[in-house]
Write a protein that holds these residues in place. Sequence first.
Motif, PDB file in Angstrom:
ATOM      1  N   SER A 179      45.053  25.558  19.417  1.00 18.19           N
ATOM      2  CA  SER A 179      45.587  25.245  20.742  1.00 18.19           C
ATOM      3  C   SER A 179      45.803  23.739  20.834  1.00 18.19           C
ATOM      4  CB  SER A 179      44.634  25.704  21.851  1.00 18.19           C
ATOM      5  OG  SER A 179      43.416  24.978  21.782  1.00 18.19           O
ATOM      6  N   ASP A 180      46.394  23.304  21.943  1.00 18.94           N
ATOM      7  CA  ASP A 180      46.594  21.875  22.157  1.00 18.94           C
ATOM      8  C   ASP A 180      45.256  21.141  22.136  1.00 18.94           C
ATOM      9  OD1 ASP A 180      49.272  22.293  22.414  1.00 18.94           O
ATOM     10  OD2 ASP A 180      49.372  21.946  24.580  1.00 18.94           O
ATOM     11  N   LEU A 181      45.300  19.909  21.664  1.00 17.00           N
ATOM     12  CA  LEU A 181      44.130  19.053  21.748  1.00 17.00           C
ATOM     13  C   LEU A 181      43.961  18.581  23.193  1.00 17.00           C
ATOM     14  CD1 LEU A 181      44.604  16.761  18.588  1.00 17.00           C
ATOM     15  CD2 LEU A 181      43.665  19.074  18.725  1.00 17.00           C
ATOM     16  N   LEU A 182      42.734  18.247  23.548  1.00 16.29           N
ATOM     17  CA  LEU A 182      42.437  17.745  24.885  1.00 16.29           C
ATOM     18  C   LEU A 182      42.199  16.243  24.809  1.00 16.29           C
ATOM     19  CD1 LEU A 182      41.698  18.159  27.905  1.00 16.29           C
ATOM     20  CD2 LEU A 182      39.326  18.503  27.129  1.00 16.29           C
ATOM     21  N   LEU A 183      42.927  15.482  25.632  1.00 22.67           N
ATOM     22  CA  LEU A 183      42.683  14.043  25.738  1.00 22.67           C
ATOM     23  C   LEU A 183      41.549  13.812  26.727  1.00 22.67           C
ATOM     24  CD1 LEU A 183      43.311  11.054  25.247  1.00 22.67           C
ATOM     25  CD2 LEU A 183      45.036  11.208  27.064  1.00 22.67           C
TER      26      LEU A 183
ATOM     27  N   ALA B  27      38.115   1.718  26.323  1.00 20.25           N
ATOM     28  CA  ALA B  27      37.669   1.863  24.937  1.00 20.25           C
ATOM     29  C   ALA B  27      38.636   1.160  23.985  1.00 20.25           C
ATOM     30  CB  ALA B  27      37.565   3.341  24.574  1.00 20.25           C
ATOM     31  N   VAL B  28      38.081   0.459  23.018  1.00 27.27           N
ATOM     32  CA  VAL B  28      38.912  -0.216  22.010  1.00 27.27           C
ATOM     33  C   VAL B  28      39.033   0.640  20.755  1.00 27.27           C
ATOM     34  CG1 VAL B  28      38.332  -2.507  22.871  1.00 27.27           C
ATOM     35  CG2 VAL B  28      36.934  -1.471  21.067  1.00 27.27           C
ATOM     36  N   GLN B  29      38.317   1.748  20.731  1.00 26.08           N
ATOM     37  CA  GLN B  29      38.364   2.652  19.588  1.00 26.08           C
ATOM     38  C   GLN B  29      38.471   4.082  20.088  1.00 26.08           C
ATOM     39  OE1 GLN B  29      34.881   3.182  16.869  1.00 26.08           O
ATOM     40  NE2 GLN B  29      36.186   2.186  15.350  1.00 26.08           N
ATOM     41  N   SER B  30      39.162   4.918  19.343  1.00 27.95           N
ATOM     42  CA  SER B  30      39.351   6.328  19.704  1.00 27.95           C
ATOM     43  C   SER B  30      38.641   7.222  18.701  1.00 27.95           C
ATOM     44  CB  SER B  30      40.843   6.676  19.743  1.00 27.95           C
ATOM     45  OG  SER B  30      41.526   5.846  20.646  1.00 27.95           O
ATOM     46  N   GLN B  31      38.199   8.376  19.190  1.00 30.14           N
ATOM     47  CA  GLN B  31      37.552   9.372  18.337  1.00 30.14           C
ATOM     48  C   GLN B  31      38.438  10.616  18.298  1.00 30.14           C
ATOM     49  OE1 GLN B  31      35.581   7.595  20.778  1.00 30.14           O
ATOM     50  NE2 GLN B  31      35.261   6.279  18.997  1.00 30.14           N
ATOM     51  N   LEU B  32      38.824  11.028  17.094  1.00 31.45           N
ATOM     52  CA  LEU B  32      39.672  12.199  16.898  1.00 31.45           C
ATOM     53  C   LEU B  32      38.839  13.287  16.238  1.00 31.45           C
ATOM     54  CD1 LEU B  32      41.598   9.644  16.997  1.00 31.45           C
ATOM     55  CD2 LEU B  32      43.228  11.024  15.718  1.00 31.45           C
ATOM     56  N   ARG B  33      38.768  14.454  16.863  1.00 29.82           N
ATOM     57  CA  ARG B  33      37.988  15.575  16.336  1.00 29.82           C
ATOM     58  C   ARG B  33      38.842  16.836  16.373  1.00 29.82           C
ATOM     59  NH1 ARG B  33      35.651  11.467  15.573  1.00 29.82           N
ATOM     60  NH2 ARG B  33      33.483  10.951  16.115  1.00 29.82           N
TER      61      ARG B  33
ATOM     62  N   GLY C 110      40.961  20.833  19.344  1.00 28.30           N
ATOM     63  CA  GLY C 110      40.077  19.682  19.275  1.00 28.30           C
ATOM     64  C   GLY C 110      40.263  18.738  20.435  1.00 28.30           C
ATOM     65  N   VAL C 111      39.698  17.530  20.290  1.00 23.16           N
ATOM     66  CA  VAL C 111      39.741  16.529  21.352  1.00 23.16           C
ATOM     67  C   VAL C 111      40.103  15.167  20.768  1.00 23.16           C
ATOM     68  CG1 VAL C 111      38.025  17.726  22.771  1.00 23.16           C
ATOM     69  CG2 VAL C 111      37.269  15.975  21.142  1.00 23.16           C
ATOM     70  N   VAL C 112      40.691  14.359  21.631  1.00 24.30           N
ATOM     71  CA  VAL C 112      40.920  12.944  21.344  1.00 24.30           C
ATOM     72  C   VAL C 112      40.254  12.168  22.473  1.00 24.30           C
ATOM     73  CG1 VAL C 112      42.613  11.100  21.048  1.00 24.30           C
ATOM     74  CG2 VAL C 112      43.105  13.402  20.161  1.00 24.30           C
ATOM     75  N   VAL C 113      39.226  11.406  22.150  1.00 25.80           N
ATOM     76  CA  VAL C 113      38.538  10.584  23.135  1.00 25.80           C
ATOM     77  C   VAL C 113      39.106   9.177  23.024  1.00 25.80           C
ATOM     78  CG1 VAL C 113      36.318   9.710  23.951  1.00 25.80           C
ATOM     79  CG2 VAL C 113      36.471  12.000  22.939  1.00 25.80           C
ATOM     80  N   ALA C 114      39.793   8.729  24.066  1.00 26.35           N
ATOM     81  CA  ALA C 114      40.526   7.463  23.978  1.00 26.35           C
ATOM     82  C   ALA C 114      40.761   6.894  25.361  1.00 26.35           C
ATOM     83  CB  ALA C 114      41.856   7.674  23.254  1.00 26.35           C
ATOM     84  N   ASP C 115      41.164   5.650  25.402  1.00 25.27           N
ATOM     85  CA  ASP C 115      41.605   5.017  26.645  1.00 25.27           C
ATOM     86  C   ASP C 115      42.984   5.575  26.978  1.00 25.27           C
ATOM     87  OD1 ASP C 115      42.193   3.424  28.782  1.00 25.27           O
ATOM     88  OD2 ASP C 115      42.417   1.584  27.617  1.00 25.27           O
ATOM     89  N   ALA C 116      43.063   6.406  27.998  1.00 30.24           N
ATOM     90  CA  ALA C 116      44.331   7.052  28.333  1.00 30.24           C
ATOM     91  C   ALA C 116      45.409   6.036  28.665  1.00 30.24           C
ATOM     92  CB  ALA C 116      44.134   8.031  29.495  1.00 30.24           C
ATOM     93  N   ALA C 117      45.050   4.937  29.285  1.00 24.98           N
ATOM     94  CA  ALA C 117      46.046   3.926  29.650  1.00 24.98           C
ATOM     95  C   ALA C 117      46.733   3.366  28.420  1.00 24.98           C
ATOM     96  CB  ALA C 117      45.374   2.808  30.447  1.00 24.98           C
TER      97      ALA C 117
END
Length: 471
Positions: free
Chosen positions: A266-270, A276-282, A443-450
């Motif tokens: 399925s689509d990843l969730l942001l 955040a200056v770093q993103s986590q991709l899972r 999966g998920v992407v944890v990041a600064d949405a802006a």
Amino acid sequence: MSAPATTDVPDPALRRSAEEIGRTPAGPRALPPLRPQPQVPAPAEVDTVLPTGLRVIAVRRPGVPMVELRLRIPFSDSDPRHAAVAEVLASTVLSGTSRRSRVSLDDDLAGVGGEMGFSVDPERLAASGNALAEGLPTLLDVAADVLTSATYPADEVERERERLAERIQVAAAQPSVIARRALQRHRYGDHPVTREMPEVDEVAEVGTDDLLALHRRMVVPSGSVLVLVGDLDPDDAVAAVAATLAAWDNPGDASVLPRLPELHGSDLLLVDRPGAVQSQLRLSAAAIPRTDRRYPALQLANLAFGGYFSSRLVENLREDKGYTYHASSSLEFDPYGAALLVETDCASEVTAAALLEMRYELGRVAVVPPSATELESARRYAIGSLLISMTTQAGLASTLAGLAGVGLSSEWVREHPKRLEAVTDEEVAAAAAEFLAPARFTGVVVADAATSAASLAALGGIRIPGESSTS
């Protein structure tokens, strides 16, 4: 007078460098073929179930005069408070018993060169300990004392609650923990497996009565596994366990983790992490257990894709693009099956680009399978890693305890190198196409949405909160 003795010293001009030795006039010198993998010898072992329902595995490994102990108790519960009570229990179970204070427990273990500790997760309560071989009776007596009569003194509970709360506060702010929590909720909703770390306020409410009640109800022998590895006689060790732990006869069966929801692509969730200056991709997808006949092929396909340092994913994201220091793909096992987990962390400005390359490598391994060279390298790594995990008493004990938790025995470990040797290129290609295709992942992407939302939206396949789905 005789002439002084002389030694033959090669003429420096005749010495060859390593590069010269490795080459011939026709080109690089061919490496000799690898020898066939030797059969893993079967050690002296007893694997039995006691009348209380406790499975005991005792293995003789006399390399050093030590004994390693591993205890695994299935410890799952759907109660939302369970994670908090279980964490405090694991932190305080060694605080005292009806016969020993915390100091006495430590002193008795130290007297036989030993130690013991407990940990917990949504699946199991685990104890890990060791002692000199001659101290095995003391090690077992301490374990039996803790399992049958832990008292959880109120002052010790209060002190450990405060320490645990501080650790949770620190851990909860870590990007990796934020990403893990988000991934678990996205994959499994409200399943007990998602409660890997309790909240601080939940921990603060745990008292001695809660711990004693949970201990009586869930610290039970039936369905649990005790592993002993070391300089011991397996029959004598099992007899010692049966005698020393005879009083550990709490009724009921250990509480096994419920079956996890099936994973679908399925689509990843942001997940927005402002500033955040770093993103986590899972990324994650359904896989298969070790008992599946396709597992050896999937193991090698996953290694070639991202399972070790020489994999395609690492070469792309780290060596070629310089997006990250660490990227990996691994298999997570539960009592019923497994899941693939692909992960990396990167700078915010390359979040979408890193995700693009992860998807690209998944697609590439699914349609352009590992070459014979890649496959052989992965095969050697898999076999070597497995054998290394069994070279020490501690490593073998942990390996056997982990396998026992999913119903496997030491025979599986000994036979697995032959299964890996037998895997063909075609089987690896089929496993890669079946299990590593990008469409199977969520999966998920944890990041600064802006910073990242616009580029991720352009890439597609991302669910951005507050916007309509891209699916």
